[in-house]
Each structure stands twice: as C-alpha cells, then as structure tokens.
Design an enzyme around this catalytic site. Structure first.
Site, PDB file in Angstrom:
ATOM      1  N   ASN A  88       0.858  -1.180   0.000  1.00  0.00           N
ATOM      2  CA  ASN A  88       0.000   0.000   0.000  1.00  0.00           C
ATOM      3  C   ASN A  88       0.898   1.235   0.000  1.00  0.00           C
ATOM      4  OD1 ASN A  88      -2.341  -1.561   0.165  1.00  0.00           O
ATOM      5  ND2 ASN A  88      -2.219  -1.664   2.391  1.00  0.00           N
ATOM      6  N   GLU A  96      -0.993   3.267   5.913  1.00  0.00           N
ATOM      7  CA  GLU A  96      -1.184   3.820   7.259  1.00  0.00           C
ATOM      8  C   GLU A  96       0.132   3.990   8.005  1.00  0.00           C
ATOM      9  OE1 GLU A  96      -4.012   1.210   9.102  1.00  0.00           O
ATOM     10  OE2 GLU A  96      -5.698   2.033   7.950  1.00  0.00           O
ATOM     11  N   HIS A 101       6.679  -1.335   3.552  1.00  0.00           N
ATOM     12  CA  HIS A 101       6.440  -2.715   3.996  1.00  0.00           C
ATOM     13  C   HIS A 101       5.640  -3.460   2.950  1.00  0.00           C
ATOM     14  CE1 HIS A 101       3.188  -0.176   5.578  1.00  0.00           C
ATOM     15  NE2 HIS A 101       2.381  -1.215   5.378  1.00  0.00           N
ATOM     16  N   HIS A 103       3.047  -6.576   2.427  1.00  0.00           N
ATOM     17  CA  HIS A 103       2.129  -7.493   3.090  1.00  0.00           C
ATOM     18  C   HIS A 103       2.215  -8.835   2.358  1.00  0.00           C
ATOM     19  CE1 HIS A 103      -0.417  -4.392   5.255  1.00  0.00           C
ATOM     20  NE2 HIS A 103       0.111  -3.627   4.312  1.00  0.00           N
TER      21      HIS A 103
HETATM   22  P1  5GP Z   1      -0.601  -0.220   5.692  1.00  0.00           P
HETATM   23  O1  5GP Z   1      -2.060   0.133   5.842  1.00  0.00           O
HETATM   24  O2  5GP Z   1       0.297   0.939   6.044  1.00  0.00           O
HETATM   25  O3  5GP Z   1      -0.257  -0.851   4.373  1.00  0.00           O
HETATM   26  O4  5GP Z   1      -0.345  -1.393   6.735  1.00  0.00           O
HETATM   27  C1  5GP Z   1       0.031  -1.193   8.058  1.00  0.00           C
HETATM   28  C2  5GP Z   1      -0.157  -2.511   8.764  1.00  0.00           C
HETATM   29  O5  5GP Z   1       0.530  -2.457  10.001  1.00  0.00           O
HETATM   30  C3  5GP Z   1      -1.632  -2.833   9.091  1.00  0.00           C
HETATM   31  O6  5GP Z   1      -1.998  -4.065   8.467  1.00  0.00           O
HETATM   32  C4  5GP Z   1      -1.652  -2.917  10.610  1.00  0.00           C
HETATM   33  O7  5GP Z   1      -2.511  -3.939  11.099  1.00  0.00           O
HETATM   34  C5  5GP Z   1      -0.186  -3.186  10.952  1.00  0.00           C
HETATM   35  N1  5GP Z   1       0.225  -2.682  12.255  1.00  0.00           N
HETATM   36  C6  5GP Z   1      -0.066  -1.475  12.796  1.00  0.00           C
HETATM   37  N2  5GP Z   1       0.514  -1.341  14.004  1.00  0.00           N
HETATM   38  C7  5GP Z   1       1.207  -2.508  14.218  1.00  0.00           C
HETATM   39  C8  5GP Z   1       2.024  -2.963  15.302  1.00  0.00           C
HETATM   40  O8  5GP Z   1       2.253  -2.288  16.311  1.00  0.00           O
HETATM   41  N3  5GP Z   1       2.566  -4.206  15.176  1.00  0.00           N
HETATM   42  C9  5GP Z   1       2.346  -4.991  14.074  1.00  0.00           C
HETATM   43  N4  5GP Z   1       2.912  -6.206  14.061  1.00  0.00           N
HETATM   44  N5  5GP Z   1       1.591  -4.579  13.032  1.00  0.00           N
HETATM   45  C10 5GP Z   1       1.031  -3.353  13.107  1.00  0.00           C
END
Ligand code: 5GP
Ligand code: ZN
Length: 119
Positions: A88, A96, A101, A103
């Site tokens: 993302n 977010e 990163h 997934h």
């Molecule tokens: P994004 O929306 O930025 O692609 O994904 C961020 C991801 O980080 C989300 O899937 C969310 O669940 C995960 N996430 C947020 N805070 C933490 C955390 O403190 N530890 C872990 N292991 N994952 C997190």
C-alpha cells in the site's frame, strides 16, 4: 527517522513483534491485525517512507525485501496455493504506516484484487 516511526521502533526492539524471519537488512513479522490466515509484514530495516522511495533509493534493498517475502511465503506453506504480495502506497493506496512494507497474505482464497471496481 527512529523514534517517530512505529516500524523503526520494532527494528530497534522498542516495540515487541512476532518476528518470523530476519536478515541483515530486512525483518519479517506478523501483522497485529491479520486480514488473512497468514499475514506477515516484510520491511527493510533502514527507513524508507514507501516502496517507491525504497525502490528508487536502493533497488538492491527493495530486491532483498522481495526475497525475504518469498522466503516467508515458502516457510508459511503458501507457494503451492499461492498468495498476495501487496505494498500500500500513499493516501490513495491506503498506506497507514509510512515505513515501506510488503504485506504477505495467504492461507485462504483472498477474493478479488480490490473491494470494488472504479466503474
Ligand atoms: P498499511 O495500511 O500501512 O499498508 O499497513 C500497516 C499494517 O501495520 C496494518 O496491516 C496494521 O494492522 C499493521 N500494524 C499497525 N501497528 C502494528 C504494530 O504495532 N505491530 C504490528 N505487528 N503490526 C502493526
Ligand atoms: Zn521507519
């Protein structure tokens, strides 16, 4: 970046995470709020805000993130049935956490690529 970035803090060991694989330059750990039976995040240890910045700034490191993601997929038994690898990026991409990163998602059929079409 350091203390302001959640994933830099995980790299530093300041916030706990369930690490499934580590290399000198990358870290893979389970997502805290899994969206599939297997949901692992793969990051470069060095801070880059998103995958575009990473790929343009250090293509070799971007490749290492991909290689770690593939190794995680193999470890998690995803190579046979397949999996989804997702970055993302930015506001429209729904990002977010602004530390690049991947997934790694799998363990069940994941449905269509997007929740809805643009039509
Ligand atoms: P994004 O929306 O930025 O692609 O994904 C961020 C991801 O980080 C989300 O899937 C969310 O669940 C995960 N996430 C947020 N805070 C933490 C955390 O403190 N530890 C872990 N292991 N994952 C997190
Ligand atoms: Zn960071």
């Amino acid at each position: 970046m350091g203390s302001d970035c959640l994933f830099c803090r995980i790299v530093a060991g300041e916030i706990p995470a369930t690490v499934v694989r580590e290399t000198p330059a990358t870290l893979a750990f389970r997502d805290i709020d899994p969206k599939a039976p297997v949901h692992v995040l793969v990051i470069p240890k060095e801070h880059y805000a998103d995958v575009a910045t990473l790929a343009q700034g250090d293509p070799a490191l971007a490749g290492e993130v991909l290689a770690t993601a593939a190794a995680v997929a193999e470890d998690e038994g995803l190579l046979g049935d397949g999996f989804r690898l997702m970055f993302n990026t930015g506001a429209y991409g729904g990002q977010e956490v602004f530390h690049a990163h991947a997934h790694v998602l799998g363990g069940a059929p994941l449905g269509p690529m997007l929740a809805r079409s643009i039509a």
